[in-house]
Design an enzyme around this catalytic site. Structure first.
Site, short mmCIF file in Angstrom:
data_model
loop_
_atom_site.label_atom_id
_atom_site.label_comp_id
_atom_site.label_asym_id
_atom_site.label_seq_id
_atom_site.Cartn_x
_atom_site.Cartn_y
_atom_site.Cartn_z
N SER A 1 0.84 -1.21 0.00
CA SER A 1 0.00 0.00 0.00
C SER A 1 0.86 1.25 0.00
O SER A 1 0.37 2.34 0.23
CB SER A 1 -0.91 0.00 1.24
OG SER A 1 -0.12 -0.07 2.41
N THR B 1 -39.44 26.96 -7.57
CA THR B 1 -39.76 25.64 -7.01
C THR B 1 -40.11 24.80 -8.23
O THR B 1 -40.69 25.31 -9.19
CB THR B 1 -40.95 25.68 -6.03
OG1 THR B 1 -42.12 26.08 -6.74
CG2 THR B 1 -40.72 26.65 -4.88
N HIS B 2 -39.72 23.55 -8.21
CA HIS B 2 -39.89 22.65 -9.37
C HIS B 2 -39.22 23.23 -10.62
O HIS B 2 -39.65 22.93 -11.74
CB HIS B 2 -41.38 22.41 -9.69
CG HIS B 2 -42.21 22.07 -8.49
ND1 HIS B 2 -42.44 20.79 -8.08
CD2 HIS B 2 -42.84 22.88 -7.59
CE1 HIS B 2 -43.19 20.80 -6.99
NE2 HIS B 2 -43.44 22.06 -6.66
N SER C 1 -14.26 25.08 -26.33
CA SER C 1 -14.48 23.80 -27.00
C SER C 1 -13.39 23.63 -28.04
O SER C 1 -12.91 24.59 -28.64
CB SER C 1 -15.86 23.83 -27.67
OG SER C 1 -15.88 22.96 -28.78
N ASN D 1 -17.48 27.06 -21.84
CA ASN D 1 -18.12 25.97 -21.08
C ASN D 1 -17.90 26.09 -19.58
O ASN D 1 -16.82 26.47 -19.13
CB ASN D 1 -17.59 24.62 -21.58
CG ASN D 1 -18.04 24.33 -23.00
OD1 ASN D 1 -19.11 24.76 -23.42
ND2 ASN D 1 -17.21 23.61 -23.74
N GLU E 1 -19.15 21.94 -13.57
CA GLU E 1 -19.50 20.58 -14.02
C GLU E 1 -18.62 19.54 -13.33
O GLU E 1 -19.08 18.48 -12.91
CB GLU E 1 -19.32 20.46 -15.54
CG GLU E 1 -20.43 21.13 -16.32
CD GLU E 1 -20.15 21.09 -17.82
OE1 GLU E 1 -21.04 20.71 -18.57
OE2 GLU E 1 -19.04 21.46 -18.25
N TYR F 1 -8.65 -6.17 13.97
CA TYR F 1 -8.09 -5.71 12.70
C TYR F 1 -8.21 -6.79 11.62
O TYR F 1 -8.02 -7.97 11.88
CB TYR F 1 -6.61 -5.31 12.87
CG TYR F 1 -5.99 -4.85 11.56
CD1 TYR F 1 -6.13 -3.55 11.12
CD2 TYR F 1 -5.30 -5.77 10.75
CE1 TYR F 1 -5.59 -3.14 9.90
CE2 TYR F 1 -4.75 -5.37 9.53
CZ TYR F 1 -4.90 -4.05 9.12
OH TYR F 1 -4.38 -3.65 7.92
N GLN G 1 -6.98 -1.91 5.15
CA GLN G 1 -5.95 -1.15 4.43
C GLN G 1 -6.57 -0.35 3.28
O GLN G 1 -6.03 0.67 2.86
CB GLN G 1 -4.89 -2.12 3.89
CG GLN G 1 -3.80 -1.47 3.08
CD GLN G 1 -2.63 -2.42 2.89
OE1 GLN G 1 -1.91 -2.72 3.83
NE2 GLN G 1 -2.45 -2.91 1.68
N1 ARG Z 1 -0.79 -1.20 5.90
C1 ARG Z 1 -1.65 -1.70 6.91
C2 ARG Z 1 -2.99 -0.95 6.87
O1 ARG Z 1 -3.04 0.05 6.29
C3 ARG Z 1 -1.04 -1.54 8.25
C4 ARG Z 1 -1.51 -2.49 9.28
C5 ARG Z 1 -1.01 -3.84 8.96
N2 ARG Z 1 -1.31 -4.78 9.99
C6 ARG Z 1 -1.27 -6.05 9.81
N3 ARG Z 1 -1.59 -6.79 10.80
N4 ARG Z 1 -0.91 -6.58 8.66
O2 ARG Z 1 -3.98 -1.41 7.41
#
Ligand code: ARG
Length: 465
Positions: free
Chosen positions: A24, A156-157, A278, A286, A291, A318, A323
């Protein structure tokens, strides 16, 4: 393949695909400063409690400072094999500070560490959002003051209903953004809770001092249940709900700006610096900015749905699913901040076509309720007055006239209660200025609302400091 800090019980190397899949780092590297700050506080607490020595603590803290500088200078090497920002910093600490780095994770788990980082991040961002919303609200109030004499049809509407002051219309948005800011202030109370010391889920065997860590990190409270601390993400969901509501408000405002800037309405012109052309039609200007705000609102709603769905069936405590909380959160924070900023600078620069608004407000029988109210004041029950006025409208429609363009004789044919003073009552200025009920569109009300709002904004600004 990278050497794992948790590799002790494993006999096989992690599959490269798995490394990439579970990583991550691309997302959570933005938490680095909070991760380091949290680690420094944790380490100081460990030393204060004599769980590690002062010397070890200072070596660790020094190393963490060095790593922070490396990251800030773009000199830090990120590697998918190291999963996340926590592992990156701890691994690098081993290289920078040596073996002593292995003591940092005493009495801590990544489970309490990650939620600490996110809480610190979100606390900062929420405070910024509240501050930026104050600027936006100030801009709206200035705009309202500048346009205090501009009348437009209220709808309204999406059918013309009754004339209102443009200032009154815009203060409606002020009220929405005020509630949004208050929602974020409320979120902040539940974000600002310190989870560290909960360990993986059950607490720790070490004599830690959680209050001390909380104090170092500026937290008002310490979380009370270790299982809840590491498994709760409702502070994120709450923030995303508040963000979704706020974006819904931005989206409605955007929709109005888009409509108002069409040739059909012609009420406003967006500043050139906030519009785009455009690629094929040379005449086009535009409204891409409103938008896109409207479009990004959809993304923010999706982010809220994503987190709710991620969390809905997770057993305590957990789970790695969690994550996935960061992408939607970061995305939402980025979008919301950008929308607040761009609207704050765009609103004061809108070009108002006062004449077009005024003209639209005088066509379409927007004073019909006033005729009915007049009859009621003269003694007719409201439902009867409503029918009587409806007949007058139908008659005027046939003649291609407005109510105030009929002669007294014509008006009297619907009720003998109608006298000459009706023409004053039906004038657009009177239609506005007689709506003095609290919260109504009369100019004196709107001026008072602006002053009141300015005062309370100043108080809120002081409170937020
Ligand atoms: N990268 C993990 C998260 O964002 C950190 C926690 C990881 N914990 C674990 N027990 N693998 O959740």
């Amino acid at each position: 393949m990278t050497e794992k800090l948790w590799g002790g019980r494993f006999s096989e190397k992690t599959d490269r695909g798995v490394e990439i899949f579970t990583s991550s780092i691309d997302v959570d590297k933005r938490l680095y400063a909070y991760d380091i700050e949290g680690s420094i506080a944790h380490c100081s607490m460990l030393a204060k409690q004599s769980i590690i020595t002062e010397e070890d603590a200072s070596l660790i803290i020094q190393g963490l400072g060095e790593i922070k500088r490396e990251i800030e200078r773009g000199k830090f090497r990120f590697d998918e094999g190291l999963e996340d920002i926590h592992m990156h910093i701890e691994s690098r600490l081993l290289q920078v500070a040596g073996k002593v780095a292995q003591k940092l994770h005493t009495a801590r788990s990544r489970n309490d560490q990650v939620v600490l980082d996110v809480r610190m991040y979100l606390r900062d961002e929420t405070a910024k959002i509240i501050k930026n919303l104050v600027n936006l609200k100030k801009g709206i109030l200035l705009f309202a003051r500048d346009n205090i004499d501009t009348i437009l049809p209220g709808y309204t509407h999406l059918q013309r209903a009754q004339p209102v002051l443009l200032a009154h219309h815009m203060i409606a948005y002020y009220e929405m953004f005020l509630r949004d800011a208050n929602r974020f202030r409320d979120c902040l109370k539940r974000i600002n809770i310190m989870p560290l010391g909960s360990g993986a889920l059950a607490g720790t065997t070490f004599q830690i001092d959680r209050d001390y860590t909380a104090k170092l990190l500026g937290f008002k409270e310490v979380s009370k249940n270790s299982i809840d601390s590491v498994s709760d993400r409702d502070f994120i969901i709450e923030f995303l709900s508040a963000a979704s509501i706020c974006m819904m408000h931005f989206s409605r405002l955007s929709e109005e700006l888009i409509l108002w800037s069409t040739a059909e309405f012609g009420f406003i012109e967006l500043p050139d610096s906030f519009a785009t052309g455009s690629s094929i039609m040379p005449q086009k200007k535009n409204p891409d900015v409103p938008e896109l705000i409207r479009g990004k609102t959809g993304r923010v709603f999706g982010n809220l749905m994503a987190i709710l769905s991620i969390m809905k069936s997770l057993p305590l405590a957990y789970n790695r699913d969690m994550q996935e909380d960061k992408e939607p959160l970061f995305d939402t924070v980025d979008i919301l901040k950008a929308c607040i900023d761009i609207c704050s600078s765009m609103i004061p620069r809108l070009k108002i076509n006062k004449e077009a608004m005024h003209k639209a407000a005088t066509k379409g029988f927007l004073n019909a309720t006033d005729l009915a109210d007049y009859l009621v004041t003269a003694g007719m029950p409201f439902r009867q007055a409503h029918t009587c006025t409806g007949k007058a409208v139908s008659y005027a429609l046939d003649k291609d006239k407005e109510l105030h363009e009929l002669t007294l004789k014509e008006l009297k044919s619907f009720s003998t209660l109608i006298e000459k003073d009706i023409f004053n009552i039906l004038s657009i200025e009177q239609v506005i200025s007689r709506r003095k009920s609290f919260g109504g569109t009369a100019k004196e009300n709107v001026m008072a609302a602006i002053q009141e709002a300015e005062k309370s904004l100043n108080v809120l600004e002081q409170d937020d400091k």
